[in-house]
Design an enzyme around this catalytic site. Structure first.
Site, PDB file in Angstrom:
ATOM      1  N   TRP A  21      30.831  32.466  34.035  1.00 52.42           N
ATOM      2  CA  TRP A  21      31.047  33.341  33.244  1.00 52.42           C
ATOM      3  C   TRP A  21      32.580  32.877  32.223  1.00 52.42           C
ATOM      4  O   TRP A  21      32.752  32.536  31.092  1.00 52.42           O
ATOM      5  CB  TRP A  21      32.312  34.677  33.377  1.00 52.42           C
ATOM      6  CG  TRP A  21      32.877  35.239  32.173  1.00 52.42           C
ATOM      7  CD1 TRP A  21      33.016  35.196  31.258  1.00 52.42           C
ATOM      8  CD2 TRP A  21      34.005  36.477  32.369  1.00 52.42           C
ATOM      9  NE1 TRP A  21      33.729  36.220  30.435  1.00 52.42           N
ATOM     10  CE2 TRP A  21      34.051  37.128  31.093  1.00 52.42           C
ATOM     11  CE3 TRP A  21      34.075  37.376  33.966  1.00 52.42           C
ATOM     12  CZ2 TRP A  21      34.575  38.458  31.109  1.00 52.42           C
ATOM     13  CZ3 TRP A  21      34.696  39.037  33.552  1.00 52.42           C
ATOM     14  CH2 TRP A  21      35.016  39.104  32.031  1.00 52.42           C
ATOM     15  N   ASP A  52      24.920  31.807  38.708  1.00 51.68           N
ATOM     16  CA  ASP A  52      24.924  33.230  37.775  1.00 51.68           C
ATOM     17  C   ASP A  52      25.514  33.384  36.189  1.00 51.68           C
ATOM     18  O   ASP A  52      26.778  32.448  36.258  1.00 51.68           O
ATOM     19  CB  ASP A  52      25.812  34.344  39.282  1.00 51.68           C
ATOM     20  CG  ASP A  52      25.294  35.257  37.480  1.00 51.68           C
ATOM     21  OD1 ASP A  52      24.532  36.246  37.859  1.00 51.68           O
ATOM     22  OD2 ASP A  52      27.232  36.476  36.962  1.00 51.68           O
ATOM     23  N   TYR A  57      27.945  35.356  28.116  1.00 53.25           N
ATOM     24  CA  TYR A  57      29.758  34.650  27.889  1.00 53.25           C
ATOM     25  C   TYR A  57      29.504  33.595  27.276  1.00 53.25           C
ATOM     26  O   TYR A  57      28.412  32.909  27.010  1.00 53.25           O
ATOM     27  CB  TYR A  57      29.448  33.937  29.741  1.00 53.25           C
ATOM     28  CG  TYR A  57      28.679  35.138  30.809  1.00 53.25           C
ATOM     29  CD1 TYR A  57      29.358  36.637  30.355  1.00 53.25           C
ATOM     30  CD2 TYR A  57      28.846  34.250  31.762  1.00 53.25           C
ATOM     31  CE1 TYR A  57      29.207  37.406  31.511  1.00 53.25           C
ATOM     32  CE2 TYR A  57      27.893  35.694  32.691  1.00 53.25           C
ATOM     33  CZ  TYR A  57      28.959  36.817  32.619  1.00 53.25           C
ATOM     34  OH  TYR A  57      28.625  37.997  34.279  1.00 53.25           O
ATOM     35  N   GLN A 165      24.068  43.390  41.030  1.00 53.54           N
ATOM     36  CA  GLN A 165      24.592  43.116  40.584  1.00 53.54           C
ATOM     37  C   GLN A 165      25.959  43.738  40.315  1.00 53.54           C
ATOM     38  O   GLN A 165      26.547  44.414  39.545  1.00 53.54           O
ATOM     39  CB  GLN A 165      25.016  41.965  39.753  1.00 53.54           C
ATOM     40  CG  GLN A 165      26.302  41.120  39.740  1.00 53.54           C
ATOM     41  CD  GLN A 165      26.015  39.415  38.663  1.00 53.54           C
ATOM     42  OE1 GLN A 165      27.072  38.799  38.445  1.00 53.54           O
ATOM     43  NE2 GLN A 165      25.381  38.998  38.861  1.00 53.54           N
ATOM     44  N   TYR A 193      30.191  40.680  42.595  1.00 53.83           N
ATOM     45  CA  TYR A 193      31.011  39.451  41.705  1.00 53.83           C
ATOM     46  C   TYR A 193      32.474  40.293  42.192  1.00 53.83           C
ATOM     47  O   TYR A 193      33.049  40.561  42.538  1.00 53.83           O
ATOM     48  CB  TYR A 193      30.652  40.050  39.868  1.00 53.83           C
ATOM     49  CG  TYR A 193      31.027  40.605  39.230  1.00 53.83           C
ATOM     50  CD1 TYR A 193      31.970  40.855  38.995  1.00 53.83           C
ATOM     51  CD2 TYR A 193      29.475  42.314  38.849  1.00 53.83           C
ATOM     52  CE1 TYR A 193      32.016  42.839  37.931  1.00 53.83           C
ATOM     53  CE2 TYR A 193      29.581  42.245  38.328  1.00 53.83           C
ATOM     54  CZ  TYR A 193      31.422  43.106  37.871  1.00 53.83           C
ATOM     55  OH  TYR A 193      31.418  44.759  37.309  1.00 53.83           O
ATOM     56  N   SER A 195      34.829  38.368  43.748  1.00 55.88           N
ATOM     57  CA  SER A 195      34.702  38.729  44.970  1.00 55.88           C
ATOM     58  C   SER A 195      36.505  38.052  45.305  1.00 55.88           C
ATOM     59  O   SER A 195      36.729  38.612  46.342  1.00 55.88           O
ATOM     60  CB  SER A 195      34.413  37.353  45.779  1.00 55.88           C
ATOM     61  OG  SER A 195      32.530  37.302  45.704  1.00 55.88           O
ATOM     62  N   ARG A 218      42.702  40.885  31.226  1.00 56.97           N
ATOM     63  CA  ARG A 218      43.065  41.160  32.682  1.00 56.97           C
ATOM     64  C   ARG A 218      44.527  42.470  32.128  1.00 56.97           C
ATOM     65  O   ARG A 218      44.256  43.262  33.580  1.00 56.97           O
ATOM     66  CB  ARG A 218      43.161  40.431  33.437  1.00 56.97           C
ATOM     67  CG  ARG A 218      42.422  39.296  33.919  1.00 56.97           C
ATOM     68  CD  ARG A 218      42.658  38.551  35.187  1.00 56.97           C
ATOM     69  NE  ARG A 218      42.921  37.210  34.476  1.00 56.97           N
ATOM     70  CZ  ARG A 218      43.647  36.683  35.127  1.00 56.97           C
ATOM     71  NH1 ARG A 218      43.557  35.811  36.679  1.00 56.97           N
ATOM     72  NH2 ARG A 218      44.285  35.336  34.172  1.00 56.97           N
ATOM     73  N   GLY A 270      33.407  32.149  40.484  1.00 56.91           N
ATOM     74  CA  GLY A 270      33.228  31.122  39.260  1.00 56.91           C
ATOM     75  C   GLY A 270      34.906  30.426  39.368  1.00 56.91           C
ATOM     76  O   GLY A 270      35.886  30.990  39.674  1.00 56.91           O
TER      77      GLY A 270
END
Length: 284
Positions: A21, A52, A57, A165, A193, A195, A218, A270
């Site tokens: 991403w 992935d 993205y 996912q 995802y 994680s 975020r 990522g």
């Protein structure tokens, strides 16, 4: 690096998947395309063979970087990508798949996902086109992302769903109640995802003193709201003690926890840093 078979497909995934991403730019702090191609190549040398991405993205830019980095090693890797919610009508699914194939510089996609469920296009219509793409050899496996248990069960009526996912971490465990048992019963893989909970489980926001910029996406996410950050502190303190006792980082402990969950086939993580990816790979 360890590897696990994905559901009923026979496809082998590295237990750590490189989440791409960030490589598309968009809401993330961005380094450079050259650095990110180097990071992907380095991850492959570490034994990470699963990558992935998604058409959404960076409006396809992440796929372009994955394609540029892996075109000459295509036979050595597993690539998953996703069709966006706005493109779930059958004719749009095909167009999106064809565009993704071009950007990825490949003639097949290992795992093709519905990125988010549609509230307008019946999933039967979308998966009808997925089945055609699979019959034609353009995709090898069918996945869904961000589906509820009811949406997953409905989708399973119209195609062999090989993998889901979902978001899954020590701080987000909703799937354990219904989705995990269903996937285990039906041999559906789980590629999780977030994680490390978009950075919270690194300790950066509780121990490192990091704060989010005003324009950081975020800031509005549930786990980053002030009241939730406060509640999360107790867990971070416990993780820090465990990490210190094992001479590991907090993120390594969080990733290791994910990989020890029986139903998880691969955990997606990522980074735009070779050093961070090496640290993540050392867990495996």
């Amino acid at each position: 690096m360890k590897y696990r078979e994905l559901g009923k497909t026979g496809i082998k995934l590295s237990v750590l998947t490189f989440g791409c991403w960030e490589l598309g730019g968009g809401p993330w702090e961005f380094t450079s395309d050259e650095n990110n191609i180097k990071t992907i190549r380095a991850a492959l040398d570490m034994g990470i063979t699963t990558f992935d991405t998604a058409e959404g993205y960076g409006d396809g830019h992440s796929e372009e970087i994955v394609g540029a980095a892996l075109a000459d090693r295509r036979q050595d890797v597993v690539i998953s990508t996703k069709v966006s919610r706005a493109h779930l009508a059958p004719q749009d699914v095909r167009r999106s798949a064809e565009n993704s194939l071009k950007r990825l510089k490949t003639d097949y996609i290992d795992i093709y996902y519905i990125h988010w469920p549609s509230y307008e296009i019946p999933v039967a219509e979308t998966l009808g086109e997925f089945n055609k793409l699979k019959e034609e050899g353009l995709i090898r496996a069918i996945g869904v992302s961000n589906f509820s248990i009811d949406q997953l069960k409905e989708a399973s009526q119209y195609a062999q769903i090989d993998v889901i996912q979902p978001e899954y971490s020590l701080l987000h465990r909703d799937i354990e109640k219904e989705i995990v048992p269903y996937c285990k019963e039906n041999r559906i893989g789980i590629m999780s995802y977030s994680s490390i909970a978009k950075g919270i489980l690194t300790g950066a926001f509780h121990i490192g003193g990091k704060t989010l910029a005003e324009d950081d996406f975020r800031r509005t996410r549930r786990l980053f709201l002030p009241e939730h950050l406060q509640m999360e502190e107790e867990l971070i303190v416990v993780l820090k003690k465990i990490a210190d006792s094992q001479d590991r980082s907090l993120s390594q402990i969080a990733i290791a926890w994910s990989l020890h969950q029986e139903a998880v086939t691969s955990a997606i993580v990522g980074s735009q840093s070779v050093r961070h990816m090496q640290e993540n790979a050392d867990v495996c």
